[in-house]
Design a protein around this motif. Structure first.
Motif, mmCIF file in Angstrom:
data_model
loop_
_atom_site.group_PDB
_atom_site.id
_atom_site.type_symbol
_atom_site.label_atom_id
_atom_site.label_comp_id
_atom_site.label_asym_id
_atom_site.label_seq_id
_atom_site.Cartn_x
_atom_site.Cartn_y
_atom_site.Cartn_z
ATOM 1 N N LYS A 95 2.380 14.351 -10.250
ATOM 2 C CA LYS A 95 3.147 15.561 -10.592
ATOM 3 C C LYS A 95 2.947 16.664 -9.554
ATOM 4 C CE LYS A 95 4.645 13.736 -14.397
ATOM 5 N NZ LYS A 95 5.945 13.163 -14.458
ATOM 6 N N LEU A 96 2.518 16.290 -8.356
ATOM 7 C CA LEU A 96 2.376 17.238 -7.258
ATOM 8 C C LEU A 96 3.746 17.751 -6.825
ATOM 9 C CD1 LEU A 96 0.313 18.517 -5.281
ATOM 10 C CD2 LEU A 96 0.624 16.526 -3.821
ATOM 11 N N VAL A 97 4.754 16.906 -7.001
ATOM 12 C CA VAL A 97 6.137 17.257 -6.691
ATOM 13 C C VAL A 97 7.007 16.913 -7.902
ATOM 14 C CG1 VAL A 97 5.907 16.944 -4.194
ATOM 15 C CG2 VAL A 97 6.555 15.004 -5.598
ATOM 16 N N SER A 98 8.148 17.575 -7.987
ATOM 17 C CA SER A 98 9.088 17.256 -9.059
ATOM 18 C C SER A 98 9.773 15.921 -8.748
ATOM 19 C CB SER A 98 10.143 18.357 -9.179
ATOM 20 O OG SER A 98 10.993 18.347 -8.035
ATOM 21 N N GLU A 99 10.484 15.389 -9.707
ATOM 22 C CA GLU A 99 11.198 14.123 -9.478
ATOM 23 C C GLU A 99 12.234 14.290 -8.376
ATOM 24 O OE1 GLU A 99 11.980 10.096 -9.887
ATOM 25 O OE2 GLU A 99 10.314 11.277 -10.646
ATOM 26 N N ARG A 100 12.899 15.412 -8.348
ATOM 27 C CA ARG A 100 13.900 15.689 -7.304
ATOM 28 C C ARG A 100 13.236 15.739 -5.922
ATOM 29 N NH1 ARG A 100 17.065 21.219 -6.466
ATOM 30 N NH2 ARG A 100 18.529 20.517 -4.890
ATOM 31 N N GLU A 101 12.094 16.423 -5.834
ATOM 32 C CA GLU A 101 11.369 16.501 -4.567
ATOM 33 C C GLU A 101 10.860 15.124 -4.152
ATOM 34 O OE1 GLU A 101 9.650 21.061 -4.857
ATOM 35 O OE2 GLU A 101 8.564 19.421 -5.833
ATOM 36 N N PHE A 102 10.396 14.346 -5.117
ATOM 37 C CA PHE A 102 9.924 12.994 -4.834
ATOM 38 C C PHE A 102 11.036 12.150 -4.213
ATOM 39 C CE2 PHE A 102 9.619 8.541 -6.006
ATOM 40 C CZ PHE A 102 8.383 8.213 -5.467
ATOM 41 N N GLU A 138 0.838 -1.207 0.000
ATOM 42 C CA GLU A 138 0.000 0.000 0.000
ATOM 43 C C GLU A 138 0.869 1.253 0.000
ATOM 44 O OE1 GLU A 138 -2.761 -0.121 3.245
ATOM 45 O OE2 GLU A 138 -3.749 -1.921 2.493
ATOM 46 N N SER A 139 1.960 1.215 0.740
ATOM 47 C CA SER A 139 2.869 2.362 0.785
ATOM 48 C C SER A 139 3.544 2.579 -0.565
ATOM 49 C CB SER A 139 3.931 2.148 1.866
ATOM 50 O OG SER A 139 3.297 2.090 3.131
ATOM 51 N N LYS A 140 3.932 1.505 -1.212
ATOM 52 C CA LYS A 140 4.537 1.617 -2.538
ATOM 53 C C LYS A 140 3.533 2.211 -3.524
ATOM 54 C CE LYS A 140 6.852 -0.825 -6.195
ATOM 55 N NZ LYS A 140 6.796 -1.984 -7.011
ATOM 56 N N ALA A 141 2.289 1.762 -3.451
ATOM 57 C CA ALA A 141 1.242 2.283 -4.329
ATOM 58 C C ALA A 141 1.027 3.780 -4.070
ATOM 59 C CB ALA A 141 -0.054 1.509 -4.127
ATOM 60 N N PHE A 142 1.056 4.183 -2.802
ATOM 61 C CA PHE A 142 0.903 5.601 -2.463
ATOM 62 C C PHE A 142 2.024 6.422 -3.079
ATOM 63 C CE2 PHE A 142 2.046 9.221 0.173
ATOM 64 C CZ PHE A 142 0.856 9.929 0.183
ATOM 65 N N MET A 143 3.251 5.947 -2.953
ATOM 66 C CA MET A 143 4.388 6.684 -3.500
ATOM 67 C C MET A 143 4.352 6.718 -5.026
ATOM 68 S SD MET A 143 5.980 8.078 -1.056
ATOM 69 C CE MET A 143 7.588 8.547 -1.670
ATOM 70 N N GLU A 144 3.932 5.649 -5.651
ATOM 71 C CA GLU A 144 3.798 5.643 -7.113
ATOM 72 C C GLU A 144 2.723 6.638 -7.556
ATOM 73 O OE1 GLU A 144 3.089 1.519 -7.995
ATOM 74 O OE2 GLU A 144 5.213 1.023 -7.857
ATOM 75 N N GLU A 145 1.644 6.716 -6.786
ATOM 76 C CA GLU A 145 0.582 7.671 -7.081
ATOM 77 C C GLU A 145 1.080 9.104 -6.908
ATOM 78 O OE1 GLU A 145 -3.771 8.790 -5.258
ATOM 79 O OE2 GLU A 145 -3.174 6.680 -5.250
#
Length: 60
Positions: free
Chosen positions: A38-45, A26-33
């Protein structure tokens, strides 16, 4: 997460799983979502995923 980012600097946001009580899938799915939103940039992610914790704990 949108609310957290609205009131907190993204450099201070970390995501963690409360294992064994939280589900890794579930946590992995949340992070993938989050990444797909695009709420954050790749760097911020990457910071939220592990970079900010490394910086805080001086693991870099």
């Amino acid at each position: 997460m949108r609310m957290v980012l609205a009131v907190t600097d993204v450099k201070r946001v970390m995501y963690a799983v409360h294992y064994p009580f939280g589900s890794n899938s579930e946590s992995k799915a949340f992070m993938e979502e989050l990444r797909a939103s695009k709420l954050v940039s790749e760097r911020e992610f990457k910071g939220i995923a592990n970079g900010n914790a490394k910086t805080l704990l001086r693991l870099k």
